[in-house]
Scaffold this motif. Structure first.
Motif, short mmCIF file in Angstrom:
data_model
loop_
_atom_site.label_atom_id
_atom_site.label_comp_id
_atom_site.label_asym_id
_atom_site.label_seq_id
_atom_site.Cartn_x
_atom_site.Cartn_y
_atom_site.Cartn_z
N GLY A 20 0.82 -1.20 0.00
CA GLY A 20 0.00 0.00 0.00
C GLY A 20 0.86 1.25 0.00
N LYS A 24 -3.08 5.63 -1.07
CA LYS A 24 -3.80 4.54 -1.73
C LYS A 24 -3.57 3.24 -0.95
N SER A 27 -6.72 -2.67 -0.99
CA SER A 27 -8.13 -3.06 -0.89
C SER A 27 -8.22 -4.32 -0.04
N GLU A 28 -9.44 -4.68 0.35
CA GLU A 28 -9.62 -5.89 1.16
C GLU A 28 -9.18 -7.13 0.39
N CYS A 29 -9.44 -7.15 -0.90
CA CYS A 29 -9.04 -8.28 -1.74
C CYS A 29 -7.51 -8.42 -1.75
N GLN A 30 -6.82 -7.31 -1.90
CA GLN A 30 -5.35 -7.34 -1.89
C GLN A 30 -4.82 -7.76 -0.53
N GLN A 31 -5.46 -7.33 0.55
CA GLN A 31 -5.03 -7.72 1.89
C GLN A 31 -5.20 -9.22 2.10
#
Length: 94
Positions: A20, A24, A27-31
């Motif tokens: 991150g 910016k 996102s939750e998906c990336q986490q």
């Protein structure tokens, strides 16, 4: 990126974690993706960290045979240490 293209070209799946930035966040998906990658990564990196604490991969010996023996003994000591941990924790190792 160039690295991701190289991985795809050579038939590898990309398991590089995302990062991150200040304005910016991930996102939750990336986490979730990073967490999934980190589970595997941590299991490997803990082994190397433990070997590093035992003296590391730098071996001061004369000859390849002695160096191989020293690394083999380090790995054996690590495995014994893990076996003792498993037995004390009541985990069936085999």
């Amino acid at each position: 990126t160039e690295r991701e293209a190289w991985l795809k070209e050579h038939g590898y799946r990309n398991h590089i974690q995302r990062k991150g930035h200040r304005q910016k966040p991930l996102s939750e998906c990336q986490q979730r993706r990073n967490k999934r990658i980190a589970k595997t990564r941590a299991r490997v990196e803990h082994v190397f960290a433990s070997i590093d604490q035992m003296g590391g991969k730098l071996i001061r010996t004369v000859g390849q045979a002695r160096a191989n023996f020293a690394m083999t003994m380090m790995a054996a000591c690590y495995n014994l240490k893990r076996l003792v941990y498993f037995q004390r924790a009541g985990i069936k190792a085999f």
